[in-house]
Enzyme design. Structure first.
Site, PDB file in Angstrom:
ATOM      1  CG  ASN A   1      -1.977  -1.046   1.198  1.00  0.00           C
ATOM      2  OD1 ASN A   1      -2.288  -1.597   0.151  1.00  0.00           O
ATOM      3  ND2 ASN A   1      -2.538  -1.348   2.361  1.00  0.00           N
TER       4      ASN A   1
ATOM      5  CG  ASP B   1      -0.804   1.353   4.881  1.00  0.00           C
ATOM      6  OD1 ASP B   1      -0.047   1.492   5.852  1.00  0.00           O
ATOM      7  OD2 ASP B   1      -1.499   0.346   4.694  1.00  0.00           O
TER       8      ASP B   1
END
Length: 360
Positions: free
Chosen positions: A46, A290
Site C-alpha cells: 500500500n 498507508d
C-alpha cells in the site's frame, strides 16, 4: 559516493480476502457470508503504491509465494509504476482474512505467509536500499530484516522513515538508525509507555497490534481527514507523547485522524507544529495511514532532491511533507479500498492549491 534517489519500501504484501456478514460470528458460531471480495494489500505494498502515485520513483522489496496470489500482487505493483524486487518463495503468499459486519465491525486473521520469509536481505536488495534517497519500512515483516535495512541505509546516508505498525517494542539499534518516526496516536502511546525507554525494546509499552485494518490503519482512520473531535485535546496528548519519543528519535510525525498531524523535531518549535486536517466526507478509512506514509516519503524525497547536502529533513521540509500527506489522506478516505484509494500527485497539488473539491 554515487547520487541517491527515489523511495525504497521494504515491507509486506498480502492478498486480502474480505467476507461481508450480517454480524461478526461469536466463538463457536458459524455464519454465512453475504459477499466476498479480494484485494491487493499489505502495508508495504500500500505504501509503495501511494509513494509512486504521489510522484516518487519507487522500488518495493518484499516476498510473495510462487502462486497465483503472488503473481497478482506483482502485477498490481508493476501497474502502479513500482519497480519490484520480489522474492518468490515456496510458501503461500501472505493473506489477510477479514470478516466485516454490516455495522462496520470487523475481525481479522492474518497469515504472514511469504512475508515471514523476508530474511537475510540479498546483495541486490541491499544495493537497492543503499541507492535510495529515502527508505520506508513497517513491521509486517521480521523486525530483524527492518533493522538490517535501516542499518544499511543509515550507513549510506539514506533517510530512514519508520512506520512501526503493527506496534511492538523496537530494538535500540533500529531506533538509532531512524530519521523520521511516523506513528498514529495508539502507536505513539504504546511506544512511549511510561517513558521513551519503552520504545527501546525493554518490554514496556505493550506489544501487539493497535486495531489496524487488514491493510493497515483502517480501524482508526489514521491520517484521515474528516469532521469531529476536540482538536486541541488531541494535539495536546500527541505533543506529550512525541516529546517522550524525541528522546530516542530526532523527528516524530504523529497522525491524528480528523485533527491532521503533529510534527515534532529536536531543536524545532516548542511543542511542534500542528498540521490541521481537511474536513471531507469519509467513505472508507482503510489504508489511510498507508497513504500518509507513502505520500510523506514521496514529498520528502521530492524536497530532498532540491536541497544542498540532501540530508535528513529540517522542520520546515517535514511540515511541508506532512501537509501533502494529510491532503493525500483527505482524498483517499473518500474512496473505497486501500491501495486503490491512493491519489495521484496532481490531485494532491490541486487540493492544496484550492483548485478542486475532493470527491469520491
Amino acid at each position: 559516493m554515487a547520487d541517491r534517489s527515489g523511495v525504497v519500501v521494504v515491507g509486506s504484501a498480502n492478498l486480502d480476502v474480505v467476507l461481508g456478514v450480517e454480524d461478526v460470528p461469536q466463538p463457536g458460531e458459524t455464519v454465512l457470508a453475504r459477499s466476498r471480495a479480494e484485494h491487493v494489500g499489505g502495508k508495504g505494498l500500500n505504501q509503495a503504491v501511494a509513494a509512486a502515485r504521489c510522484g516518487a520513483v519507487t522500488t518495493f522489496v518484499g516476498a510473495v509465494g510462487d502462486d497465483a496470489a503472488g503473481r497478482r500482487l506483482r502485477d498490481a505493483l508493476t501497474a502502479a509504476g513500482v519497480a519490484v524486487r520480489l522474492r518468490a518463495l515456496e510458501r503461500p503468499t501472505g493473506t489477510a482474512f477479514v470478516t466485516v459486519a454490516g455495522s462496520g465491525e470487523n475481525v481479522i486473521v492474518v497469515d504472514p505467509g511469504a512475508n515471514a520469509g523476508l530474511v537475510d536481505l540479498a546483495p541486490a536488495e541491499l544495493a537497492a536500499v543503499r541507492g535510495a534517497g529515502h527508505l520506508l519500512c513497517q513491521l509486517e515483516v521480521p523486525t530483524a530484516t527492518v533493522a538490517a535495512a535501516a542499518s544499511e541505509a543509515s550507513a549510506a546516508g539514506v533517510v530512514v522513515v519508520l512506520n512501526p505498525s503493527p506496534v511492538q517494542p523496537l530494538p535500540a539499534g533500529l531506533l538509532a538508525d531512524v530519521d523520521v518516526l511516523l506513528v498514529n496516536e495508539h502507536e505513539a502511546a504504546a511506544l512511549a509507555g511510561d517513558g521513551a525507554g519503552a520504545a527501546a525494546g525493554d518490554g514496556a509499552g505493550g506489544a501487539g497490534t493497535d486495531g489496524d485494518g487488514a491493510d493497515g490503519d483502517g480501524a482508526d482512520g489514521d491520517g484521515a481527514a474528516g469532521a469531529g473531535g476536540d482538536d486541541a485535546d488531541v494535539v495536546a496528548r500527541a505533543r506529550a507523547l512525541a516529546r517522550r519519543l524525541l528522546e530516542v528519535v530526532p523527528r516524530v510525525v504523529v497522525t491524528l485522524g480528523a485533527a491532521g498531524a503533529l510534527v515534532v523535531v529536536r531543536g524545532g518549535a516548542d511543542g511542534g507544529v500542528h498540521v490541521p486536517g481537511l474536513p471531507v466526507p469519509v467513505v472508507d478509512t482503510t489504508g489511510a495511514g498507508d497513504v500518509v506514509a507513502g505520500a510523506l516519503a514521496a514529498a520528502l524525497e521530492e524536497a530532498r532532491a532540491g536541497v544542498e547536502g540532501r540530508g535528513a529533513p529540517d522542520e520546515e521540509r517535514l511540515v511541508a511533507a506532512a501537509r501533502r500527506a494529510t491532503a493525500a489522506a483527505a482524498l483517499s478516505v473518500q474512496r473505497p479500498g486501500a491501495s486503490a484509494s491512493a491519489p495521484r500527485r496532481e490531485e494532491v497539488e490541486a487540493l492544496l492549491a484550492g483548485r478542486s473539491t475532493p470527491r469520491p
